[in-house]
Design an enzyme around this catalytic site. Structure first.
Site, PDB file in Angstrom:
ATOM      1  CG  ASP A  35     -51.761   6.443  18.628  1.00  9.67           C
ATOM      2  OD1 ASP A  35     -50.699   6.514  18.691  1.00  9.67           O
ATOM      3  OD2 ASP A  35     -52.356   6.607  17.353  1.00  9.67           O
ATOM      4  CD  GLU A  37     -50.406   5.462  14.626  1.00 12.91           C
ATOM      5  OE1 GLU A  37     -50.053   6.404  14.164  1.00 12.91           O
ATOM      6  OE2 GLU A  37     -51.363   4.888  13.979  1.00 12.91           O
ATOM      7  CG  HIS A 125     -29.206 -19.673  15.881  1.00 13.76           C
ATOM      8  ND1 HIS A 125     -28.210 -20.052  16.726  1.00 13.76           N
ATOM      9  CD2 HIS A 125     -30.399 -20.647  15.949  1.00 13.76           C
ATOM     10  CE1 HIS A 125     -28.543 -21.392  17.071  1.00 13.76           C
ATOM     11  NE2 HIS A 125     -30.031 -21.633  16.799  1.00 13.76           N
ATOM     12  CG  ASP A 166     -26.487 -28.092  20.581  1.00 11.51           C
ATOM     13  OD1 ASP A 166     -25.292 -27.694  20.059  1.00 11.51           O
ATOM     14  OD2 ASP A 166     -27.393 -27.135  20.805  1.00 11.51           O
ATOM     15  CE  LYS A 189     -29.491 -28.183  24.416  1.00 10.61           C
ATOM     16  NZ  LYS A 189     -29.210 -26.690  24.133  1.00 10.61           N
ATOM     17  NE  ARG A 191     -34.008 -26.548  24.524  1.00 10.90           N
ATOM     18  CZ  ARG A 191     -33.570 -25.529  25.430  1.00 10.90           C
ATOM     19  NH1 ARG A 191     -34.443 -25.013  26.131  1.00 10.90           N
ATOM     20  NH2 ARG A 191     -32.334 -25.043  25.145  1.00 10.90           N
ATOM     21  CB  SER A 220     -32.847 -17.496  24.716  1.00  9.62           C
ATOM     22  OG  SER A 220     -34.125 -16.947  24.619  1.00  9.62           O
ATOM     23  CB  THR A 224     -28.695 -24.949  27.951  1.00 10.97           C
ATOM     24  OG1 THR A 224     -29.888 -25.285  26.961  1.00 10.97           O
ATOM     25  CG2 THR A 224     -27.531 -25.864  27.518  1.00 10.97           C
TER      26      THR A 224
END
Length: 292
Positions: A35, A37, A125, A166, A189, A191, A220, A224
């Site tokens: 299930d 878990e 970050h 940036d 930049k 965005r 990510s 960029t």
């Protein structure tokens, strides 16, 4: 500390840390019931100081089982339980922008602070927070990747020009560039969305013949870097080397970056990925020694 537990997907780094710290490394038993878990089981830990090596990319699928394991270790008599999370998630939402929004960075910090005695991470970050201590109530140590990145660039890139994503990255890229006597610049930049980025590279004509090195803390979506590679191609510059501390590469990001044809992609080993080329084992071991 006298035992490291390697979370699935973190075995390579855990073994390297074990050698650096002269600490044995084991793997907990982890699986899923039909299930969905989680099932967790640790070995003999009574009286031992234990640390779990678990980078927290894909945090939603990892965090609850990780908390279960930490609780099980305490129940089995572990003297202490620490967390080595080279990538630390949930720092993006550091304030409430719209009424009703969850400030997930604070909630996540409370969860981890309630489960562990200490935390070591790499280049979190932080934006509006000055330190992890603002939201974490446990001992923390932050390891910085800049020295190892600088050393890798010096050994692998001829006449580098270090370029940050940036203006906010200027201090970071200037540190990397300064360590190897290289020039640096930052992108301007715009965005328009997570995958729609437009960039310019101010005054790049000042450095003819240099190899561009696009450096970012988190890769990510990769958009960029893709946009910067396209802009450099338009300017007839050399294909850049792309460097990232944390190799998130969400969805098709790696494929998109490869398709843009950089000269090379190199990341730190905070998240296991084929692009890992910059080893932070020694730096992480030093950070751990500060706390244990």
């Amino acid at each position: 500390m006298n035992l490291l537990l390697a979370w699935p997907g973190n075995e390579t780094l855990a073994q390297s840390l074990g050698l650096a710290l002269s600490v044995p490394v084991e793997s907990p038993v982890t699986r899923r019931f039909p299930d969905g878990e989680a099932y967790l089981r640790a070995g003999e830990v009574r009286g031992r100081d234990v640390a779990i090596v678990a980078s927290l990319d894909r945090p939603d699928e990892k965090t609850l089982p990780l908390l279960f394991l930490a609780d099980a270790l305490r129940a089995e008599g572990a003297a202490s339980v620490g967390l080595i999370a080279p990538y630390l998630a949930y720092l993006r939402q550091d304030r409430q922008f719209l009424r009703g929004e969850a400030v997930t960075s604070r909630t996540f910090a409370r969860l981890l602070s309630g489960a562990f005695q200490w935390l070591v991470t790499v280049d979190p970050h932080l934006h509006r927070y000055h330190s992890l201590g603002e939201i974490y109530s446990i001992e923390t140590a932050v390891v910085h990747a800049a020295p190892e990145i600088a050393a890798w660039i010096k050994a692998n890139v001829e006449s580098p020009l270090v370029i940050g994503p940036d203006s906010e990255s200027e201090q970071w890229v200037s540190e990397i560039a300064g360590a190897i006597g290289a020039p640096f610049a930052t992108l301007e930049k715009t965005r328009r969305g997570d995958r729609d980025v437009e960039v310019t590279i101010p005054r790049i004509e000042r450095w003819p013949g240099h190899t561009p090195v696009l450096a970012d803390d988190i890769v990510s979506t990769g958009r960029t870097m893709v946009a910067a590679i396209g802009r450099l191609a338009e300017l007839k510059r050399l294909a850049p080397v792309c460097i990232g501390v944390h190799a998130i590469f969400a969805q098709d990001a790696w494929q998109a970056l490869m398709a843009a044809k950089p000269a090379r992609i190199a990341t730190c080993n905070t998240i296991e990925h084929p692009t890992n080329a910059i080893d932070l084992t020694a730096a992480l071991a030093a950070g751990i020694r500060k706390l244990v």
